[in-house]
Enzyme design. Structure first.
Site, PDB file in Angstrom:
ATOM      1  N   SER A  20      51.753 -15.381   8.490  1.00 41.41           N
ATOM      2  CA  SER A  20      53.036 -15.991   8.892  1.00 41.41           C
ATOM      3  C   SER A  20      53.449 -17.138   7.967  1.00 41.41           C
ATOM      4  O   SER A  20      52.641 -17.991   7.605  1.00 41.41           O
ATOM      5  CB  SER A  20      52.936 -16.513  10.332  1.00 41.41           C
ATOM      6  OG  SER A  20      54.131 -17.200  10.661  1.00 41.41           O
ATOM      7  N   SER A  22      55.828 -19.192   8.966  1.00 43.43           N
ATOM      8  CA  SER A  22      56.426 -20.223   9.822  1.00 43.43           C
ATOM      9  C   SER A  22      55.702 -21.569   9.770  1.00 43.43           C
ATOM     10  O   SER A  22      56.361 -22.612   9.690  1.00 43.43           O
ATOM     11  CB  SER A  22      56.517 -19.714  11.265  1.00 43.43           C
ATOM     12  OG  SER A  22      57.396 -18.619  11.314  1.00 43.43           O
ATOM     13  N   LYS A  71      57.240  -9.632  21.034  1.00 37.71           N
ATOM     14  CA  LYS A  71      58.616 -10.091  21.275  1.00 37.71           C
ATOM     15  C   LYS A  71      59.205  -9.545  22.578  1.00 37.71           C
ATOM     16  O   LYS A  71      59.989 -10.222  23.239  1.00 37.71           O
ATOM     17  CB  LYS A  71      59.513  -9.713  20.094  1.00 37.71           C
ATOM     18  CG  LYS A  71      59.254 -10.538  18.833  1.00 37.71           C
ATOM     19  CD  LYS A  71      60.230 -10.163  17.729  1.00 37.71           C
ATOM     20  CE  LYS A  71      60.034 -11.037  16.504  1.00 37.71           C
ATOM     21  NZ  LYS A  71      61.042 -10.768  15.455  1.00 37.71           N
ATOM     22  N   ASP A 108      66.614 -14.477  15.389  1.00 34.87           N
ATOM     23  CA  ASP A 108      66.589 -13.592  14.212  1.00 34.87           C
ATOM     24  C   ASP A 108      68.007 -13.291  13.729  1.00 34.87           C
ATOM     25  O   ASP A 108      68.292 -13.295  12.533  1.00 34.87           O
ATOM     26  CB  ASP A 108      65.873 -12.273  14.532  1.00 34.87           C
ATOM     27  CG  ASP A 108      64.359 -12.408  14.508  1.00 34.87           C
ATOM     28  OD1 ASP A 108      63.853 -13.367  13.884  1.00 34.87           O
ATOM     29  OD2 ASP A 108      63.669 -11.554  15.111  1.00 34.87           O
ATOM     30  N   ALA A 135      66.429   0.852  13.840  1.00 31.45           N
ATOM     31  CA  ALA A 135      66.674   0.669  15.274  1.00 31.45           C
ATOM     32  C   ALA A 135      65.453   0.052  15.952  1.00 31.45           C
ATOM     33  O   ALA A 135      65.096   0.413  17.068  1.00 31.45           O
ATOM     34  CB  ALA A 135      67.053   2.002  15.912  1.00 31.45           C
ATOM     35  N   ARG A 159      66.938   6.895  11.501  1.00 33.32           N
ATOM     36  CA  ARG A 159      66.261   8.178  11.317  1.00 33.32           C
ATOM     37  C   ARG A 159      66.155   8.885  12.661  1.00 33.32           C
ATOM     38  O   ARG A 159      66.454  10.068  12.767  1.00 33.32           O
ATOM     39  CB  ARG A 159      64.868   7.862  10.729  1.00 33.32           C
ATOM     40  CG  ARG A 159      64.052   9.029  10.334  1.00 33.32           C
ATOM     41  CD  ARG A 159      62.808   8.544   9.618  1.00 33.32           C
ATOM     42  NE  ARG A 159      61.971   7.646  10.459  1.00 33.32           N
ATOM     43  CZ  ARG A 159      60.836   7.110  10.054  1.00 33.32           C
ATOM     44  NH1 ARG A 159      60.386   7.337   8.837  1.00 33.32           N
ATOM     45  NH2 ARG A 159      60.135   6.325  10.850  1.00 33.32           N
ATOM     46  N   THR A 160      65.759   8.155  13.700  1.00 37.42           N
ATOM     47  CA  THR A 160      65.695   8.719  15.048  1.00 37.42           C
ATOM     48  C   THR A 160      66.980   8.313  15.773  1.00 37.42           C
ATOM     49  O   THR A 160      67.120   7.165  16.223  1.00 37.42           O
ATOM     50  CB  THR A 160      64.453   8.175  15.798  1.00 37.42           C
ATOM     51  OG1 THR A 160      63.314   8.317  14.953  1.00 37.42           O
ATOM     52  CG2 THR A 160      64.217   8.898  17.108  1.00 37.42           C
ATOM     53  N   LYS A 163      67.170   6.364  19.232  1.00 42.87           N
ATOM     54  CA  LYS A 163      66.883   4.922  19.255  1.00 42.87           C
ATOM     55  C   LYS A 163      68.124   4.117  18.860  1.00 42.87           C
ATOM     56  O   LYS A 163      68.383   3.043  19.407  1.00 42.87           O
ATOM     57  CB  LYS A 163      65.702   4.598  18.339  1.00 42.87           C
ATOM     58  CG  LYS A 163      64.364   4.922  19.012  1.00 42.87           C
ATOM     59  CD  LYS A 163      63.210   4.930  18.060  1.00 42.87           C
ATOM     60  CE  LYS A 163      62.786   3.552  17.593  1.00 42.87           C
ATOM     61  NZ  LYS A 163      61.635   3.636  16.657  1.00 42.87           N
ATOM     62  N   TYR A 223      61.330  -9.069   2.851  1.00 39.95           N
ATOM     63  CA  TYR A 223      61.325 -10.108   1.814  1.00 39.95           C
ATOM     64  C   TYR A 223      60.101 -10.037   0.910  1.00 39.95           C
ATOM     65  O   TYR A 223      59.908 -10.899   0.054  1.00 39.95           O
ATOM     66  CB  TYR A 223      61.470 -11.507   2.421  1.00 39.95           C
ATOM     67  CG  TYR A 223      60.476 -11.838   3.501  1.00 39.95           C
ATOM     68  CD1 TYR A 223      60.816 -11.673   4.839  1.00 39.95           C
ATOM     69  CD2 TYR A 223      59.213 -12.308   3.192  1.00 39.95           C
ATOM     70  CE1 TYR A 223      59.919 -11.960   5.839  1.00 39.95           C
ATOM     71  CE2 TYR A 223      58.309 -12.611   4.189  1.00 39.95           C
ATOM     72  CZ  TYR A 223      58.664 -12.430   5.509  1.00 39.95           C
ATOM     73  OH  TYR A 223      57.761 -12.717   6.501  1.00 39.95           O
ATOM     74  N   GLY A 244      65.907 -11.164   2.387  1.00 38.36           N
ATOM     75  CA  GLY A 244      65.258 -11.364   3.680  1.00 38.36           C
ATOM     76  C   GLY A 244      64.607 -12.724   3.837  1.00 38.36           C
ATOM     77  O   GLY A 244      64.414 -13.197   4.966  1.00 38.36           O
TER      78      GLY A 244
HETATM   79  P1  NDP Z   1      60.315  -1.798  13.750  1.00 33.86           P
HETATM   80  O1  NDP Z   1      58.979  -1.235  13.419  1.00 33.86           O
HETATM   81  O2  NDP Z   1      60.619  -2.219  15.138  1.00 33.86           O
HETATM   82  O3  NDP Z   1      61.468  -0.752  13.302  1.00 33.86           O
HETATM   83  C1  NDP Z   1      61.385  -0.137  12.065  1.00 33.86           C
HETATM   84  C2  NDP Z   1      62.599   0.776  11.855  1.00 33.86           C
HETATM   85  O4  NDP Z   1      62.487   1.283  10.518  1.00 33.86           O
HETATM   86  C3  NDP Z   1      62.684   1.969  12.787  1.00 33.86           C
HETATM   87  O5  NDP Z   1      64.021   2.127  13.201  1.00 33.86           O
HETATM   88  C4  NDP Z   1      62.253   3.151  11.893  1.00 33.86           C
HETATM   89  O6  NDP Z   1      62.916   4.358  12.192  1.00 33.86           O
HETATM   90  C5  NDP Z   1      62.732   2.683  10.553  1.00 33.86           C
HETATM   91  N1  NDP Z   1      61.977   3.260   9.433  1.00 33.86           N
HETATM   92  C6  NDP Z   1      60.696   2.996   9.078  1.00 33.86           C
HETATM   93  N2  NDP Z   1      60.372   3.678   7.960  1.00 33.86           N
HETATM   94  C7  NDP Z   1      61.487   4.398   7.610  1.00 33.86           C
HETATM   95  C8  NDP Z   1      61.762   5.285   6.548  1.00 33.86           C
HETATM   96  N3  NDP Z   1      60.862   5.595   5.618  1.00 33.86           N
HETATM   97  N4  NDP Z   1      63.001   5.819   6.479  1.00 33.86           N
HETATM   98  C9  NDP Z   1      63.950   5.510   7.406  1.00 33.86           C
HETATM   99  N5  NDP Z   1      63.733   4.663   8.444  1.00 33.86           N
HETATM  100  C10 NDP Z   1      62.506   4.118   8.539  1.00 33.86           C
HETATM  101  O7  NDP Z   1      60.501  -3.031  12.754  1.00 33.86           O
HETATM  102  P2  NDP Z   1      61.375  -4.353  12.950  1.00 33.86           P
HETATM  103  O8  NDP Z   1      62.729  -3.995  13.411  1.00 33.86           O
HETATM  104  O9  NDP Z   1      60.604  -5.355  13.718  1.00 33.86           O
HETATM  105  O10 NDP Z   1      61.446  -4.870  11.443  1.00 33.86           O
HETATM  106  C11 NDP Z   1      62.123  -4.120  10.449  1.00 33.86           C
HETATM  107  C12 NDP Z   1      61.931  -4.815   9.120  1.00 33.86           C
HETATM  108  O11 NDP Z   1      62.638  -6.055   9.123  1.00 33.86           O
HETATM  109  C13 NDP Z   1      60.463  -5.140   8.853  1.00 33.86           C
HETATM  110  O12 NDP Z   1      60.212  -4.900   7.487  1.00 33.86           O
HETATM  111  C14 NDP Z   1      60.360  -6.619   9.165  1.00 33.86           C
HETATM  112  O13 NDP Z   1      59.365  -7.242   8.395  1.00 33.86           O
HETATM  113  C15 NDP Z   1      61.754  -7.103   8.771  1.00 33.86           C
HETATM  114  N6  NDP Z   1      62.162  -8.296   9.496  1.00 33.86           N
HETATM  115  C16 NDP Z   1      62.457  -9.393   8.765  1.00 33.86           C
HETATM  116  C17 NDP Z   1      62.877 -10.541   9.382  1.00 33.86           C
HETATM  117  C18 NDP Z   1      63.211 -11.726   8.523  1.00 33.86           C
HETATM  118  O14 NDP Z   1      63.284 -12.832   9.065  1.00 33.86           O
HETATM  119  N7  NDP Z   1      63.459 -11.546   7.248  1.00 33.86           N
HETATM  120  C19 NDP Z   1      63.008 -10.649  10.850  1.00 33.86           C
HETATM  121  C20 NDP Z   1      62.724  -9.397  11.548  1.00 33.86           C
HETATM  122  C21 NDP Z   1      62.295  -8.282  10.868  1.00 33.86           C
HETATM  123  P3  NDP Z   1      62.494   5.285  13.456  1.00 33.86           P
HETATM  124  O15 NDP Z   1      63.119   4.629  14.653  1.00 33.86           O
HETATM  125  O16 NDP Z   1      63.091   6.598  13.140  1.00 33.86           O
HETATM  126  O17 NDP Z   1      60.999   5.288  13.475  1.00 33.86           O
END
Ligand code: NDP
Length: 280
Positions: A20, A22, A71, A108, A135, A159-160, A163, A223, A244
């Protein structure tokens, strides 16, 4: 840093937590402002999160940031929740009040809007359609923030598809399958990648960014790396980009305010500190 009997304690809880950023951000701000406070990481085992948080009720700590995988549980255990947290269906901030109650918030989305304000000055989220790819929790926070900021056309691409529909429906947004991304990009003023594709070592997201208008701002929540393949693609097309890390710092600002009762001091280059810690 010296710890006294009156030190105000806050922190971040998650698992894993050692990566982290933070603590670096908050402790740099605390040191700069000379506040008697400290910000510490808490690694809590899955299944013990609720007991841990409940044990802190009544102001033992001022507040907690919450990260993966807690969360959702954080939102569920709170006594009061903000619109942003309900919209995101997740909380990344818990504030412990003296009367034993807990307020859950989600910063966020604010962090994302702060990143736009910093790196794409003049961007107006209410000025046109915005697209969010993904999503998960990040997408939910972003979607709720855009709606709260007055955007009347939020498009969620995933992708899904199911969701994306689940997030879109309560917010009055529109859901698209990833295969229809080009359609969602039509007329967009911003596209935010909130998928985890493009994280160090994982394959990049293939998105038809050429379908976005020339003036669209492209952001990636990932990021590490700072310039993801997605942002490199956007830059190659001449689009303005937002990274990010700016979002990460942006979500920490209102958290600091909630925990320590004042805004972080200006003039502390926490971005450079974070880049150093990330090895970038
Ligand atoms: P989740 O695991 O909750 O969601 C990930 C999403 O990515 C899902 O919708 C998934 O699709 C999709 N996904 C994953 N791999 C692929 C792929 N190869 N092709 C297409 N879609 C894909 O993650 P979070 O929402 O918590 O976080 C998402 C990203 O954002 C992370 O990398 C996280 O580190 C970053 N983040 C950064 C923050 C910041 O402060 N900069 C704050 C919050 C998040 P499916 O539903 O189909 O599985």
């Amino acid at each position: 840093m010296s710890i006294s009997g009156a030190t105000r304690v806050a922190g971040v809880v998650g698992r894993p937590i050692s990566h982290s950023m933070s603590p670096i951000l908050h402790n740099a701000w605390l040191a700069a402002v000379g506040l008697d406070g400290v910000y510490v990481p808490f690694s809590v085992q899955p299944g013990r999160f609720v007991a841990f948080v409940n044990s802190l009720r009544g102001g033992t700590v001022a507040g907690l940031n919450v990260t993966l995988p807690f969360k959702g549980e954080a939102l569920a255990l709170a006594d009061e929740t903000t619109f942003r947290a309900r919209g995101a269906q997740a909380a990344n901030v818990l504030v412990f009040r003296d009367d034993g109650t807990i307020l859950a918030d989600n910063t966020d989305g604010l962090g994302m809007l702060g990143a736009f304000a910093e790196q794409a000055p003049g961007f107006d989220p209410a000025a046109g359609p915005v697209v969010i790819l993904g999503a998960g929790g990040g997408s939910r926070g972003a979607a709720a923030a855009f709606v709260e900021a007055g955007c009347g056309d939020v498009r969620i691409v995933n992708r899904t598809l199911l969701k994306a529909q689940e997030i879109a429906e309560p917010l009055g947004a529109t859901a698209f399958a990833l295969s229809d991304a080009a359609k969602a990009f039509e007329g967009a003023i911003a596209v935010v990648n909130a998928t985890s594709a493009g994280l160090s070592g994982s394959p990049a997201l293939e998105a038809p960014l050429e379908a976005t208008p020339q003036g669209a701002v492209i952001m990636d929540m990932v990021y590490k790396p700072l310039k993801t393949p997605f942002l490199a693609q956007a830059e190659g097309l001449g689009r303005q980009t937002v990274d990010g890390l700016a979002m990460l710092i942006g979500q920490a600002v209102p958290s600091f305010e909630a925990f320590y009762g004042q805004a972080p001091p200006a003039g502390v280059d926490v971005r450079t500190l974070a880049l150093k810690a990330l090895g970038l």
